[in-house]
Design a protein around this motif. Structure first.
Motif, short mmCIF file in Angstrom:
data_model
loop_
_atom_site.label_atom_id
_atom_site.label_comp_id
_atom_site.label_asym_id
_atom_site.label_seq_id
_atom_site.Cartn_x
_atom_site.Cartn_y
_atom_site.Cartn_z
N GLY A 94 -29.94 -8.17 -30.14
CA GLY A 94 -30.00 -7.79 -28.74
C GLY A 94 -31.07 -8.55 -27.98
N ALA A 95 -30.77 -8.86 -26.72
CA ALA A 95 -31.69 -9.59 -25.85
C ALA A 95 -32.52 -8.59 -25.05
N ALA A 96 -33.49 -7.96 -25.71
CA ALA A 96 -34.26 -6.89 -25.06
C ALA A 96 -35.76 -7.17 -25.03
N GLY A 97 -36.14 -8.44 -25.10
CA GLY A 97 -37.55 -8.76 -24.92
C GLY A 97 -38.22 -9.46 -26.09
N PHE A 98 -37.63 -9.42 -27.27
CA PHE A 98 -38.17 -10.13 -28.42
C PHE A 98 -37.13 -11.15 -28.87
N GLY A 137 -24.94 -16.63 -22.38
CA GLY A 137 -24.24 -16.80 -23.64
C GLY A 137 -24.08 -15.53 -24.45
N ALA A 138 -24.45 -14.40 -23.89
CA ALA A 138 -24.34 -13.13 -24.63
C ALA A 138 -23.31 -12.19 -23.99
N GLY A 139 -22.63 -12.64 -22.94
CA GLY A 139 -21.63 -11.80 -22.27
C GLY A 139 -22.21 -10.76 -21.34
N LEU A 140 -23.51 -10.83 -21.10
CA LEU A 140 -24.15 -9.81 -20.29
C LEU A 140 -23.77 -9.89 -18.82
N GLU A 141 -23.47 -11.10 -18.33
CA GLU A 141 -23.06 -11.25 -16.94
C GLU A 141 -21.81 -10.43 -16.65
N THR A 142 -20.89 -10.39 -17.59
CA THR A 142 -19.65 -9.63 -17.43
C THR A 142 -19.94 -8.14 -17.40
N GLU A 170 -31.19 -18.71 -18.32
CA GLU A 170 -31.62 -17.40 -17.87
C GLU A 170 -30.82 -17.12 -16.60
N VAL A 171 -30.06 -16.04 -16.60
CA VAL A 171 -29.17 -15.70 -15.50
C VAL A 171 -29.84 -14.63 -14.64
N ARG A 224 -19.35 -5.77 -13.97
CA ARG A 224 -18.49 -4.58 -13.87
C ARG A 224 -19.23 -3.41 -13.22
N LEU A 225 -20.55 -3.46 -13.23
CA LEU A 225 -21.36 -2.38 -12.66
C LEU A 225 -21.82 -2.70 -11.24
#
Length: 180
Positions: free
Chosen positions: A37-41, A140-145, A172-173, A149-150
């Motif tokens: 997960g991309a949560a800071g580390f 590259g992690a699909g987080l933009e999608t 970095e998006v 949606r939100l």
């Protein structure tokens, strides 16, 4: 997605985060990071010795006007959490940033992240008086999608700003939720 919504809990002061909750938040952060997960580390594996000081900095900075911790609980267990922050400098005090959005790997797909983000939007608008929220995500992690949606929209990218390894540079998006 489950039909049961998680119970959401908000902390606005360090005293709101008792030792058991602190341990659960640290454990969640370790589990999320070690699952990719991309949560800071950015460089797993990590353990509680890495996550605890970072969490303590967040908890010690909590304040009703400037920083909130939002925790999702399922069956009494931390399923995910995030942090909403605002800078009080007058030019930018009308917007906030969302940090460390995370859902336990085993709780993904059950609406935890969406519930956290919906509550963050409401809290930012109704309780903190913010006009917009910003968020930076790893490309590259699909987080933009997910965020799209939100209701979030991409407003910029820093190409290859994040180096995960010598052969893995990611954008970095930059994303915006406006209006709240």
């Amino acid at each position: 997605m489950t039909t049961d919504s998680p119970r959401l809990r908000q902390a606005t002061a360090a005293t709101d985060v008792e030792p058991a909750l602190r341990r659960a938040l640290v454990n969640c952060w370790v589990d999320v990071t070690n699952a990719g997960g991309a949560a800071g580390f950015p460089f797993p594996p990590i353990d509680a010795q890495h996550a605890a000081p970072a969490l303590d900095a967040i908890v010690n900075g909590l304040g009703a006007r400037t920083s909130r911790l939002l925790v999702a609980l399922e069956g009494g267990r931390v399923a995910g959490w995030l942090n909403i922050r605002r800078d009080t400098f007058p030019l930018v005090a009308h917007w906030g940033t969302v940090h460390h959005v995370q859902t336990r790997p085993e709780a993904r797909g059950r609406g935890i992240g969406g519930a956290l983000m919906a509550a963050a939007r409401r809290i930012a608008r109704d309780e903190m008086g913010l006009k917009q929220l910003r968020l930076a995500v790893r490309g590259g992690a699909g987080l933009e999608t997910f965020y799209g949606r939100l209701g979030w929209r991409e407003v910029g990218r820093w190409p290859a700003a994040l180096r995960l390894s010598p052969t893995d540079d990611r954008d970095e998006v930059l994303m915006l939720l406006d209006p709240l």
